[in-house]
Motif scaffolding. Structure first.
Motif, short mmCIF file in Angstrom:
data_model
loop_
_atom_site.label_atom_id
_atom_site.label_comp_id
_atom_site.label_asym_id
_atom_site.label_seq_id
_atom_site.Cartn_x
_atom_site.Cartn_y
_atom_site.Cartn_z
N GLY B 254 0.89 -1.25 0.04
CA GLY B 254 -0.06 0.02 -0.12
C GLY B 254 0.83 1.25 -0.04
O GLY B 254 1.77 1.48 0.87
N ILE B 255 0.42 2.09 -0.92
CA ILE B 255 1.21 3.49 -0.76
C ILE B 255 0.39 4.52 -0.46
O ILE B 255 -0.70 4.75 -1.17
N VAL B 256 0.27 5.03 0.89
CA VAL B 256 -0.59 5.93 1.49
C VAL B 256 -0.03 7.24 1.21
O VAL B 256 0.93 7.64 1.34
N VAL B 257 -1.02 8.01 0.36
CA VAL B 257 -0.69 9.46 0.24
C VAL B 257 -1.35 10.29 1.22
O VAL B 257 -2.45 10.24 1.27
N ASP B 258 -0.54 10.86 2.05
CA ASP B 258 -1.14 11.43 3.37
C ASP B 258 -1.29 13.02 2.97
O ASP B 258 -0.26 13.53 3.18
N TRP B 259 -2.33 13.38 3.06
CA TRP B 259 -2.78 14.95 2.70
C TRP B 259 -3.23 15.49 4.20
O TRP B 259 -4.39 15.47 4.21
N THR B 260 -2.27 15.69 5.07
CA THR B 260 -2.80 16.45 6.37
C THR B 260 -2.53 17.84 6.25
O THR B 260 -1.28 18.09 6.36
N CYS B 261 -3.47 18.60 6.11
CA CYS B 261 -3.21 20.08 5.81
C CYS B 261 -3.86 20.87 7.00
O CYS B 261 -5.05 20.58 7.27
N ASN B 262 -3.19 21.89 7.22
CA ASN B 262 -3.58 23.09 8.03
C ASN B 262 -3.89 24.00 7.26
O ASN B 262 -3.09 24.96 6.66
N LEU B 263 -5.24 24.43 6.73
CA LEU B 263 -5.47 25.19 5.99
C LEU B 263 -5.42 26.91 6.18
O LEU B 263 -5.80 27.91 5.42
N ASP B 264 -5.41 26.93 7.79
CA ASP B 264 -5.09 28.35 8.30
C ASP B 264 -3.71 28.86 7.64
O ASP B 264 -3.65 29.99 7.67
N LEU B 265 -2.91 28.00 7.56
CA LEU B 265 -1.65 28.39 6.73
C LEU B 265 -1.76 28.47 5.39
O LEU B 265 -3.07 28.26 4.92
N ASP B 266 -0.82 28.71 4.52
CA ASP B 266 -0.81 29.04 3.16
C ASP B 266 -1.40 27.66 2.69
O ASP B 266 -0.98 26.50 3.11
N VAL B 267 -2.16 27.72 1.31
CA VAL B 267 -2.57 26.41 0.75
C VAL B 267 -1.55 25.63 0.20
O VAL B 267 -1.31 24.48 0.10
N ARG B 320 1.22 -6.22 -6.26
CA ARG B 320 0.03 -5.58 -6.26
C ARG B 320 0.14 -4.19 -5.53
O ARG B 320 0.52 -4.31 -4.26
N ILE B 321 -0.04 -3.07 -6.15
CA ILE B 321 -0.10 -1.71 -5.47
C ILE B 321 -1.15 -1.21 -5.36
O ILE B 321 -1.97 -0.97 -6.16
N ASP B 322 -1.66 -0.65 -4.04
CA ASP B 322 -2.66 -0.07 -3.83
C ASP B 322 -2.53 1.25 -3.46
O ASP B 322 -1.76 1.61 -2.63
N ILE B 323 -3.09 2.19 -4.40
CA ILE B 323 -2.46 3.75 -3.96
C ILE B 323 -3.74 4.26 -2.87
O ILE B 323 -5.03 4.32 -3.43
N ILE B 324 -3.32 4.60 -1.73
CA ILE B 324 -4.81 4.90 -0.56
C ILE B 324 -4.71 6.29 -0.31
O ILE B 324 -3.32 6.59 0.19
N VAL B 325 -5.49 7.02 -0.51
CA VAL B 325 -5.30 8.50 -0.26
C VAL B 325 -5.80 8.75 1.20
O VAL B 325 -7.00 8.45 1.29
N GLN B 326 -5.32 9.20 1.98
CA GLN B 326 -5.67 9.70 3.35
C GLN B 326 -5.73 11.04 3.53
O GLN B 326 -4.48 11.72 3.30
N SER B 327 -6.56 11.72 3.87
CA SER B 327 -6.61 13.15 4.06
C SER B 327 -7.29 13.81 5.24
O SER B 327 -8.29 13.20 5.65
N THR C 60 -12.49 6.32 11.11
CA THR C 60 -12.72 5.44 10.08
C THR C 60 -11.50 5.25 9.51
O THR C 60 -10.40 5.88 9.52
N ALA C 61 -11.52 3.86 8.65
CA ALA C 61 -10.15 3.00 8.46
C ALA C 61 -9.68 3.36 6.96
O ALA C 61 -10.69 3.80 6.23
N VAL C 62 -8.62 3.44 6.44
CA VAL C 62 -8.29 3.28 5.24
C VAL C 62 -8.03 1.57 5.17
O VAL C 62 -7.57 0.87 6.01
N SER C 63 -8.70 1.10 3.64
CA SER C 63 -8.64 -0.47 3.82
C SER C 63 -8.00 -0.89 2.47
O SER C 63 -8.04 0.20 1.56
N SER C 64 -7.99 -2.13 2.41
CA SER C 64 -7.39 -2.50 1.21
C SER C 64 -8.02 -4.16 0.69
O SER C 64 -8.03 -4.69 1.72
N VAL C 65 -8.77 -4.09 -0.36
CA VAL C 65 -9.35 -5.48 -0.31
C VAL C 65 -8.84 -6.41 -1.68
O VAL C 65 -8.41 -5.67 -2.68
N PHE C 66 -8.53 -7.57 -1.51
CA PHE C 66 -8.19 -8.32 -2.40
C PHE C 66 -8.77 -9.63 -2.42
O PHE C 66 -9.34 -10.23 -1.54
N THR C 67 -9.22 -10.13 -3.81
CA THR C 67 -10.13 -10.99 -3.68
C THR C 67 -9.48 -12.23 -4.69
O THR C 67 -8.86 -11.79 -5.59
#
Lengths: 384, 384, 384
Positions: B254-267, B320-327, C60-67
């Motif tokens: 799993g490639i977790v792309v983590d967008w944790t943003c404080n939008l009070d700062l500059d976008v 198998r690569i799962d790109i998981i966006v977490q924000s 809530t979770a980030v999840s990955s499923v494979f079947t």
């Protein structure tokens, strides 16, 4: 002992304490305080309750999307007529929420595994390269790309021979106008089912719109905003792209299905809204400003001919459509309601503190009010 | 009557009530109470506001991901050289957020629909089986697997004949070392676009990084943490796997792309972080401890030869690569701010209650303080 | 000056103010108030804390499923026996969380790009149409569908010639019973890994169930609710469908994997629950009431024969399975706990206000209590 406890308990139940208060009859302080209190009340009722619907709890949905394209494309390339149906132009075929509609392509037919000279993409570099690397059997062109070189270089093409699927694809020129401009008239049917697990509400458009309507309608932002059948050309235009540009080089479009529902009203009023926007790069920007233009991928159809494995390679340029379901349901809930009231009462307390500060520190008669408000225990108790 | 109401109203507006209080001049109680109050204040300001940013509301993003692999693989099996390009080793081809890169395979060429003996996976069992079931035309091997048996059994293989795609795949031995070790040098380009609907903020990496940088860079956790181009070998190493192990049997990352943003700062400060981890099983565990090792699937290429349908079956082992966006975006909002203040004031009230308990029940002079704090209505009122 | 400040500071620290209160010894008011206060207390403790677990924060979770599907299908059509394995009946093959299992199909073999008469779907309309449009080279049948017509019309079929993949698919009759009824016995293995990023908890079923159990078990709602291997027939029945109906026309089923976890307990107790439901249309409704029945898509296998491109077109009817992961983890957190307490204290304040209203406006002796509670500053102060 038992008597004492029952006594204390009956005292506790039949008594009731209420704070003693000073009623300050001072116009200035009175007006200021009442205004502050009214402001707090207006904030709690107007903002928290009416505007932000603080008496409701929220939930997002789990959703399932299924799509179906319809339409037939037609091309005439080098005198050869072809017809493209859904099985030919949609990838993947099974109706996913994210799919690609082919609008343009570069076809390389009859590729076989053998050696042949590479296609020269930068002429001067190729000539130079063929001088320096004629005998090396393996050369690194760019990160991750390793070609199996035979060591033979060809003067006509200024490139060296490689082991590859030959003839090598020549994608230096993208067909213009796009070969499948007829894609503009394809239609897309979106079936979307959502469930708000917290509230136990399930909705899909199919329930609120009858079968006859769906078989005839076509989405229009004004006239039929609920019809789940979209013309591809409309989708492209509504997301701010020009169809012939996006069809030539490909592009990605997001269709946001927005289910924002107030479940305190009738569930039947919970209907989707559709928004369209380009996903990568700003369609209004110039081509050069974008870091990465277009959308394409390569796709091969394998076959056997004369007992040899061959393939037809398609570089597919297309419109990638991502259907993104965004959902927010709200419903009355006692917990957020009482939390809002409780913290509102807390803010009321802040108002009283502010007024007290005015009364005890800013007014000319502050000493008088201090005496009214406070009763002192004698200081000497600590001394004795 | 009207006079009375205006009178009451003017009284209400020009008056203001403030609680009367006893100012207890007792060092012990004073210090205890002030400390409790300071603790509550420190909690509200330090923890709720500064640490947990309780003055902000939060939102998660809707996102869209598109991927592109680059690189060419090379195999030499039984003297036959082959080159594998993107169209051959990525499944599905169109750049989804979840895809498989083939790193190893078992190929079964020229399969036709006919009868042939099964492959024996457990020798003793097969011999036994062929004795007992030689005449049964249908036999259940395991849950859900029903073979069409002809009733003929073959002594050499100790198995019976079945109707199947023949020759039957023999996957008892997985090629080692993996055939496509060159996959280590493939590169993966991730295009990711996100939108925080509540705050109306859209971001994609392409905006903050220019085209020239992207054409040259390669992701490195320290030196170029923003480059969206990844070497497959790096991805495998960063997720704690050994490349040759995972390439042989397959695996899921799993490639977790983590967008944790404080939008009070500059976008513009809202940038993704990439994390890599194995999805199934712990890479540090021994193979036996894992319930299910590896990742593979079967894939068939169909063709016609001599008017007969044939297929080439590939058992694909791959990554198998799962790109998981977490924000998670945070921005100042008046509602959570005032809710935090309001409930903070409430907790202040709790502090006062605690101090009162000390004052009225624990101190030696408690009766004195009780008299100071409370005023009693005469008990006889109830009697009369 | 400095002396004054230290004095004020020491006063502040060694003093402590507590509100003066009237202890009203009135049975009626006392009982009413205590009851209101007990109600508020019961609400805060019983409802907010125990029932709604207001002391916990949620994630809530980030999840990955494979079947992975297993099983072999068997068909005998026109005397031709065929066997269908996973590579033939699952789309896409690589084990996504959303996939289609083919249960029925209409096959059109040997299609070539040429001209042939269309298939007549509505007889009278076709006859009429062939009269009116015999010479038009392009005609719009329905939205988005444009056929390339040659202008030749054929009397036997009452349709006109079109350029298309010929012979044209005749999907007027869906095979009944479905050709792949054996799909009922296929099994589906779901590998699901989830991470709750806020709490840093990762879970997958594989950890809590050992390999040996998984190799033998079969999901059953009562006996083995944790086994991740499902029989397709069971899935269909549990979602309320009849297998032979859904197999004939296709349908969509959602498998909701529900991870509702209380992480204050042991993480090992965090286990998934499986729910099954039909995604589109109500399975209990009659066919006519549904806006859109069934699930199908077209899929083509291309090949070369005698140097001509041909294809086998499959109209695939199948069961589309969407695996939807729904997750909610809860864990003790100091912020929601104190927010709940704080706003609870606020609501306590509301109770006091209600009692005061009773005391000061409803009781016969209200004037007496008003005098006890309030102390008035002289009105003449404003005059002077």
């Amino acid at each position: 002992m038992k008597n004492q406890i029952t006594n204390a308990l009956s005292n506790f139940f039949f008594e009731y304490e209420t704070p003693r208060q000073v009623l300050v009859r001072n116009r200035r302080v009175g007006v200021v305080c009442r205004l502050i209190q009214l402001l707090v009340l207006a904030y709690i009722i107007g903002w928290v309750f009416i505007y932000e619907k603080g008496y409701q709890s929220t939930d997002t949905a789990v959703s399932s999307v299924f799509t179906k394209m319809k339409g037939v494309g037609y091309t005439k390339v080098d005198g050869r007529e072809s017809v493209w149906d859904v099985a030919d132009y949609v990838f993947p075929p099974q109706g996913d929420s994210s799919f690609v509609v082919m609008t343009n392509y570069i076809i390389t037919e009859g590729q076989m595994m053998k050696t042949c000279p590479e296609v020269c993409k930068m002429l001067h570099f190729c000539a130079l390269f063929s001088l320096f690397f004629p005998l090396k059997s393996e050369a690194k062109f760019s990160v991750g790309v390793i070609r199996q070189m035979t060591g033979m270089c060809v003067n006509e093409t200024h490139t060296c021979e490689v082991l590859a699927w030959c003839p090598i694809e020549d994608d230096r020129k993208i067909p213009d106008p796009p070969l499948l401009m007829s894609a503009e008239n394809y239609t897309l049917f979106i079936k979307n089912s959502i469930t708000f697990p917290l509230f136990g509400v399930t909705s899909n458009l199919v329930e609120s719109v009858d079968a006859k309507y769906i078989s005839q309608c076509l989405y229009d932002p004004k006239d039929s905003p609920l019809c789940p059948i979209f013309r591809l050309g409309d989708i492209v235009n509504l997301s701010g792209f020009n169809f012939s540009t996006i069809a030539r080089e490909g592009g990605a479009i997001g269709i946001v299905v927005d289910w924002t529902c107030n479940l305190d009203l009738d569930v039947k009023k919970c209907k989707p809204k559709y928004n369209f926007h380009g996903l990568y790069g700003n369609p209004n920007e110039t081509d050069k400003a974008r870091a990465s233009v277009g959308y394409n991928f390569r796709y091969a159809k394998h076959y056997m001919e004369d007992s040899k494995e061959k393939r037809t390679l398609l570089k597919v340029f297309g419109i990638r459509i991502d259907i993104i379901v965004q959902s927010l349901a709200r419903k009355f809930d006692i917990i957020p309601t009482l939390t809002a009231i409780g913290s509102g009462v807390g803010i009321f307390g802040v108002a009283t503190v502010v007024c007290d500060l005015v009364l005890l520190y800013l007014l000319p008669k502050r000493e008088f009010y201090k005496n009214m408000k406070f009763k002192y225990t004698e200081t000497h108790e600590e001394v004795s």
